[in-house]
Design a protein around this motif. Sequence first.
Motif, PDB file in Angstrom:
ATOM      1  N   MET A  23       0.845  -1.188   0.000  1.00  0.00           N
ATOM      2  CA  MET A  23       0.000   0.000   0.000  1.00  0.00           C
ATOM      3  C   MET A  23       0.881   1.238   0.000  1.00  0.00           C
ATOM      4  SD  MET A  23      -2.687   1.171   2.998  1.00  0.00           S
ATOM      5  CE  MET A  23      -3.891  -0.067   2.555  1.00  0.00           C
ATOM      6  N   THR A  24       0.396   2.283  -0.653  1.00  0.00           N
ATOM      7  CA  THR A  24       1.116   3.552  -0.697  1.00  0.00           C
ATOM      8  C   THR A  24       0.156   4.703  -0.453  1.00  0.00           C
ATOM      9  OG1 THR A  24       2.713   2.670  -2.294  1.00  0.00           O
ATOM     10  CG2 THR A  24       2.571   5.055  -2.094  1.00  0.00           C
ATOM     11  N   VAL A  25       0.585   5.648   0.369  1.00  0.00           N
ATOM     12  CA  VAL A  25      -0.123   6.917   0.546  1.00  0.00           C
ATOM     13  C   VAL A  25       0.847   8.009   0.125  1.00  0.00           C
ATOM     14  CG1 VAL A  25      -1.348   8.457   2.119  1.00  0.00           C
ATOM     15  CG2 VAL A  25      -1.450   5.977   2.478  1.00  0.00           C
ATOM     16  N   GLU A  26       0.545   8.667  -0.982  1.00  0.00           N
ATOM     17  CA  GLU A  26       1.419   9.719  -1.479  1.00  0.00           C
ATOM     18  C   GLU A  26       1.220  11.000  -0.673  1.00  0.00           C
ATOM     19  OE1 GLU A  26       3.637   9.060  -3.585  1.00  0.00           O
ATOM     20  OE2 GLU A  26       2.944   7.296  -4.703  1.00  0.00           O
ATOM     21  N   GLN A  27       2.174  11.915  -0.802  1.00  0.00           N
ATOM     22  CA  GLN A  27       2.076  13.202  -0.140  1.00  0.00           C
ATOM     23  C   GLN A  27       0.769  13.909  -0.516  1.00  0.00           C
ATOM     24  OE1 GLN A  27       3.842  14.951   2.142  1.00  0.00           O
ATOM     25  NE2 GLN A  27       2.282  16.536   1.961  1.00  0.00           N
ATOM     26  N   GLY A  28      -0.022  14.290   0.489  1.00  0.00           N
ATOM     27  CA  GLY A  28      -1.250  15.030   0.256  1.00  0.00           C
ATOM     28  C   GLY A  28      -2.416  14.197  -0.240  1.00  0.00           C
ATOM     29  N   GLN A  29      -2.258  12.888  -0.317  1.00  0.00           N
ATOM     30  CA  GLN A  29      -3.308  12.016  -0.850  1.00  0.00           C
ATOM     31  C   GLN A  29      -4.228  11.533   0.257  1.00  0.00           C
ATOM     32  OE1 GLN A  29      -1.959   8.211  -2.514  1.00  0.00           O
ATOM     33  NE2 GLN A  29      -3.249   8.539  -4.300  1.00  0.00           N
ATOM     34  N   PHE A  30      -5.515  11.456  -0.039  1.00  0.00           N
ATOM     35  CA  PHE A  30      -6.516  10.913   0.885  1.00  0.00           C
ATOM     36  C   PHE A  30      -6.816   9.484   0.426  1.00  0.00           C
ATOM     37  CE2 PHE A  30     -10.031  12.328   3.879  1.00  0.00           C
ATOM     38  CZ  PHE A  30     -10.517  11.057   4.123  1.00  0.00           C
ATOM     39  N   VAL A  31      -6.338   8.518   1.193  1.00  0.00           N
ATOM     40  CA  VAL A  31      -6.481   7.105   0.835  1.00  0.00           C
ATOM     41  C   VAL A  31      -7.482   6.438   1.773  1.00  0.00           C
ATOM     42  CG1 VAL A  31      -5.297   4.869   0.728  1.00  0.00           C
ATOM     43  CG2 VAL A  31      -4.190   6.928  -0.171  1.00  0.00           C
ATOM     44  N   GLY A  32      -8.446   5.755   1.192  1.00  0.00           N
ATOM     45  CA  GLY A  32      -9.449   5.051   1.969  1.00  0.00           C
ATOM     46  C   GLY A  32      -9.197   3.558   1.981  1.00  0.00           C
ATOM     47  N   LEU A  33      -9.426   2.953   3.140  1.00  0.00           N
ATOM     48  CA  LEU A  33      -9.323   1.507   3.297  1.00  0.00           C
ATOM     49  C   LEU A  33     -10.718   0.986   3.597  1.00  0.00           C
ATOM     50  CD1 LEU A  33      -7.485  -1.014   3.525  1.00  0.00           C
ATOM     51  CD2 LEU A  33      -7.169  -0.441   5.942  1.00  0.00           C
ATOM     52  N   ILE A  34     -11.249   0.170   2.703  1.00  0.00           N
ATOM     53  CA  ILE A  34     -12.602  -0.344   2.845  1.00  0.00           C
ATOM     54  C   ILE A  34     -12.579  -1.866   2.840  1.00  0.00           C
ATOM     55  CG2 ILE A  34     -13.647   1.698   1.782  1.00  0.00           C
ATOM     56  CD1 ILE A  34     -13.993   0.033  -0.795  1.00  0.00           C
ATOM     57  N   GLY A  35     -13.667  -2.455   3.297  1.00  0.00           N
ATOM     58  CA  GLY A  35     -13.772  -3.902   3.319  1.00  0.00           C
ATOM     59  C   GLY A  35     -14.824  -4.332   4.315  1.00  0.00           C
ATOM     60  N   PRO A  36     -15.312  -5.570   4.210  1.00  0.00           N
ATOM     61  CA  PRO A  36     -16.324  -6.063   5.151  1.00  0.00           C
ATOM     62  C   PRO A  36     -15.784  -6.169   6.562  1.00  0.00           C
ATOM     63  CG  PRO A  36     -15.514  -7.842   3.744  1.00  0.00           C
ATOM     64  CD  PRO A  36     -14.932  -6.580   3.212  1.00  0.00           C
ATOM     65  N   ASN A  37     -16.693  -6.294   7.517  1.00  0.00           N
ATOM     66  CA  ASN A  37     -16.288  -6.440   8.913  1.00  0.00           C
ATOM     67  C   ASN A  37     -15.355  -7.638   9.072  1.00  0.00           C
ATOM     68  OD1 ASN A  37     -17.886  -4.300   9.619  1.00  0.00           O
ATOM     69  ND2 ASN A  37     -19.575  -5.544  10.409  1.00  0.00           N
ATOM     70  N   GLY A  38     -14.313  -7.460   9.897  1.00  0.00           N
ATOM     71  CA  GLY A  38     -13.391  -8.554  10.157  1.00  0.00           C
ATOM     72  C   GLY A  38     -12.392  -8.812   9.052  1.00  0.00           C
ATOM     73  N   SER A  39     -12.283  -7.891   8.104  1.00  0.00           N
ATOM     74  CA  SER A  39     -11.386  -8.118   6.963  1.00  0.00           C
ATOM     75  C   SER A  39      -9.940  -7.764   7.262  1.00  0.00           C
ATOM     76  CB  SER A  39     -11.871  -7.314   5.755  1.00  0.00           C
ATOM     77  OG  SER A  39     -11.941  -5.936   6.073  1.00  0.00           O
ATOM     78  N   GLY A  40      -9.705  -6.984   8.339  1.00  0.00           N
ATOM     79  CA  GLY A  40      -8.333  -6.637   8.707  1.00  0.00           C
ATOM     80  C   GLY A  40      -8.021  -5.158   8.621  1.00  0.00           C
ATOM     81  N   LYS A  41      -9.040  -4.322   8.450  1.00  0.00           N
ATOM     82  CA  LYS A  41      -8.806  -2.880   8.281  1.00  0.00           C
ATOM     83  C   LYS A  41      -8.109  -2.269   9.496  1.00  0.00           C
ATOM     84  CE  LYS A  41     -13.147  -1.783   7.527  1.00  0.00           C
ATOM     85  NZ  LYS A  41     -13.773  -3.131   7.606  1.00  0.00           N
ATOM     86  N   SER A  42      -8.677  -2.467  10.675  1.00  0.00           N
ATOM     87  CA  SER A  42      -8.107  -1.865  11.880  1.00  0.00           C
ATOM     88  C   SER A  42      -6.732  -2.450  12.192  1.00  0.00           C
ATOM     89  CB  SER A  42      -9.051  -2.051  13.074  1.00  0.00           C
ATOM     90  OG  SER A  42     -10.257  -1.344  12.876  1.00  0.00           O
ATOM     91  N   SER A  43      -6.559  -3.743  11.938  1.00  0.00           N
ATOM     92  CA  SER A  43      -5.249  -4.368  12.169  1.00  0.00           C
ATOM     93  C   SER A  43      -4.189  -3.741  11.276  1.00  0.00           C
ATOM     94  CB  SER A  43      -5.324  -5.877  11.897  1.00  0.00           C
ATOM     95  OG  SER A  43      -6.182  -6.515  12.812  1.00  0.00           O
TER      96      SER A  43
END
Length: 261
Positions: A23-43
Amino acid sequence: MHLQINQLHWSVADKAILNNINMTVEQGQFVGLIGPNGSGKSSLLRCAYRRNKPDSGHVLLNNVNIHHLSAKHVAQHVAVVLQEMPAEFGFTVKEVIAMGLTPHSGLFSNPLTCKNRIDDALHKVNLTANKNQCFDLLSGGEKQRCLLARALVQKPQLLILDEPTNHLDIHYQYELLDLITSLGISVLCTLHDLNIAARYCDHLYLINNGEIVTQGTPKQVLTQPTLKQYFAMDTIVQQQGDNNIPYIRYLTPIKSTTAVY
């Protein structure tokens, strides 16, 4: 600030939670992480701000391994707002927000400068009238805005947010995300509301069962087949506005023994 995650693996008690995350977040970029519950987003977010150390792979801030940096250095550049509310503080709103100045102690020791930064953050999240109120007595939405204000006084270059619109009514959801996008800093954010993700995110990563399964612009990711496969929903996806932002109309859930909730 540039965030890069390379071939990250993380497990708990020999159970793989995250697998080969890139995964990459470039300078000034708004990156969203989506997925169903329990998919690993918070981890994945916890690995990104070094609460969890990966079994293998790297998390890089401006090309430097985050685990080679001091906690103070990371806190001076990265601010985090989690969806879990902290335990009872016993502090006022103003005192909670002032905690965001801690990583910069010595740099912003002028009392007037500190006061101005706190007052500015209070104003931005519309909590000026609550500044002397006990944090514990705030509503869920007010607490969320207070914690965002605490992050703002850190003056971060990278802001990491876990479901920032939780507990907020619709007005504050859009107002706060407008504020965040106006900062011009790098943002990594998990979101459940896919229409909000479509409106605010420059780039989306869809995670399922601990793996990134697709990525791209909201228009590329939020398609009817993808929503059906990973969110088990029949939908109609329309393009709206000058930028052809996807707008999702939800129809019916798909009954499936393989769907992840």
